[in-house]
Scaffold this motif. Sequence first.
Motif, short mmCIF file in Angstrom:
data_model
loop_
_atom_site.label_atom_id
_atom_site.label_comp_id
_atom_site.label_asym_id
_atom_site.label_seq_id
_atom_site.Cartn_x
_atom_site.Cartn_y
_atom_site.Cartn_z
N GLU A 151 0.83 -1.20 0.00
CA GLU A 151 0.00 0.00 0.00
C GLU A 151 0.87 1.26 0.00
O GLU A 151 0.59 2.21 -0.73
CB GLU A 151 -0.91 -0.02 1.23
N LYS A 152 1.93 1.24 0.79
CA LYS A 152 2.80 2.42 0.85
C LYS A 152 3.51 2.65 -0.47
O LYS A 152 3.65 3.80 -0.92
CB LYS A 152 3.84 2.22 1.97
N GLU A 153 3.96 1.58 -1.10
CA GLU A 153 4.70 1.69 -2.36
C GLU A 153 3.78 1.75 -3.58
O GLU A 153 4.25 1.81 -4.71
CB GLU A 153 5.66 0.50 -2.52
N GLU A 154 2.47 1.72 -3.32
CA GLU A 154 1.46 1.76 -4.38
C GLU A 154 1.71 0.66 -5.41
O GLU A 154 1.74 0.88 -6.62
CB GLU A 154 1.45 3.13 -5.06
N GLY A 190 0.79 -2.29 -7.67
CA GLY A 190 -0.38 -2.80 -8.38
C GLY A 190 -0.08 -4.16 -9.00
O GLY A 190 1.06 -4.62 -9.01
N ALA A 218 -6.22 -1.41 -5.96
CA ALA A 218 -5.46 -1.78 -4.77
C ALA A 218 -6.37 -1.97 -3.57
O ALA A 218 -6.12 -2.82 -2.71
CB ALA A 218 -4.42 -0.70 -4.46
N ASP A 219 -7.44 -1.18 -3.46
CA ASP A 219 -8.33 -1.33 -2.31
C ASP A 219 -9.01 -2.68 -2.31
O ASP A 219 -9.19 -3.31 -1.27
CB ASP A 219 -9.41 -0.22 -2.33
N THR A 225 -4.38 -2.16 -14.35
CA THR A 225 -3.95 -2.40 -12.97
C THR A 225 -5.17 -2.70 -12.10
O THR A 225 -6.15 -1.97 -12.12
CB THR A 225 -3.21 -1.17 -12.42
N ARG A 274 0.64 -9.48 -5.26
CA ARG A 274 0.94 -8.13 -4.78
C ARG A 274 1.94 -8.18 -3.62
O ARG A 274 2.86 -7.36 -3.54
CB ARG A 274 -0.36 -7.45 -4.33
#
Length: 560
Positions: free
Chosen positions: A349-352, A354, A453-454, A450, A396
């Motif tokens: 999540e921090k590094e985004e 995908g 992410a959520d 992509t 991921r």
Amino acid sequence: MKSAVEKLDPTRVKLTVEVSSEELKPSIDEAYTTISGQIQVPGFRKGKVPNRLIDQRVGRGYVIETAINDGLNGWYQQAIQEAELRPLSRPEVEITEVPDPSATAGDLKFQVEVDVMPEIELPDYAGIEVTVDATEIADDDVSTALDELRGRFGTLVTADRPAADGDFVTIDLTATIGDDQVDAAQGLSYQIGAGTMLDGMDEALAGLSAGEETVFATKLAGGDHAGEDAQVRVVLTAVKDRELPEADDEFAQLASEFDTIDELKEDLKGKAGESKIAEQGVQARDKVLEKLLELVEVPVPASLVSEQVEQHFSQNADADHDTEEHRAEVAKNTEEAFRNEVVLDAIAEKEEVGVEQAELIEYIVTTASQYGMDPNQFAQMLDQGGQVPMMIGEVRRRKALAVVLEKAKVTDSNGATVDLSSFVRPAGAGETIDAGDVADAATDPAEGETVDADAVDTSAASSTTETTVGEDQAADEAPATKPATRARKSAAAKAEDAGDETAEKKPARKPAARKTAAAKADDAAADESGADESAKKPAAKKTTRKPAAKKPAAEADADS
């Protein structure tokens, strides 16, 4: 709707929810409509019974109870979303106040206790220092690789001598239990020492000559009598030596895309170097993950651990299997799996990070290979079982660990800096591939799109409790673009090894016809060696869980 959150401990919360009479009214109206279609009242058609008659027949209390049962999950889900919680377990619901049936209005109040994903504070993971074993490419590495390639093109020749370890033999088998013959096979090819058939087979065959037979006791490995003790009579009909082709230019042209044996050896040397780098990469990756987990504290829900332990042993009812030591091992593996996933999800999540559809398809294809399944069928099975989001979460997390490894400082035991760029970012990474039918069966987004992410985060949280634990954890040699958390190695590690190794081969310098000839020679050699694919065992399936509530009238589905 009002809701409040009380944190009971780092992984468990209590939700207090209040639904006003105005918010409750649509559910009550729907309950009247539902009940009106279920009861019969003289003079009224089904679905047209007035509310006052329904109150007289079944009672307004029953109507309110129906409204609560039908609407409770929606209110629970709304409260979870408003509080930005990620549930991990079945919610325990308690109704604390319901509207008075004799009144025209009234509020609903209930409380929910549920395990949730803990909040963690990530450490500074840039520059983690690890040391790996120093490696070098020796002449023996090239010779071994060349001999293995020659063995694939070897020819089996009948030998007039007793069988020994490593020999190829032709055998007939007959299995009996008591006085009953339960199985038989003739003309089987087998390599002594391969260990792909029955326990005790290798010892029984050693020293036999063509035409001789012996009987040995073993447990059957397949069929209707799998696992039962049996007497097996084995008749050896032929002993064969494998003659290897000469390592010359002609062999190089037959077995590869190269013209000369020197070119082939140089290519094998390069692949040996890549293999050494992969070994260092795997070692570095495991050490980086270990150090990373030492830098952050991750609380683990006790209910998650106990549920996984009980689920594991309910699927393995053997009394000898259920021991305190084994339960402790399963509990430890569960905790480790949970910590891995929480930390890597947070980094992703921090590094985004995908997940491209091509990456998901590649992972599904290699995992299908691990289970010995057709990729299309495996993808359809995942899609039908709702397991695709779990696979996305796994890819991921692997990519998140690759990010950490890329930022790490890796040196070997000699003090030299180790360049793992080819391991972290192998050739072809990020390119779009033709997913074909596998993509259609596995996921909906367009190729190259992509994945949200959520959605990955939520599915990863719910799938954490479904992690298989207590299995043998195979050595993982896949590139770090898809590093496995230790909790998942048993599911896909070996398949990743084979898939990534193939992907890194150099482009052919010769026409494809030569490769076709080599492939045919491989097939012929494999047939003569008698590799018994039927000995493979099927993979275990996982089960899903349903939510439960303390009161019959108050059930909430945490899985939805």
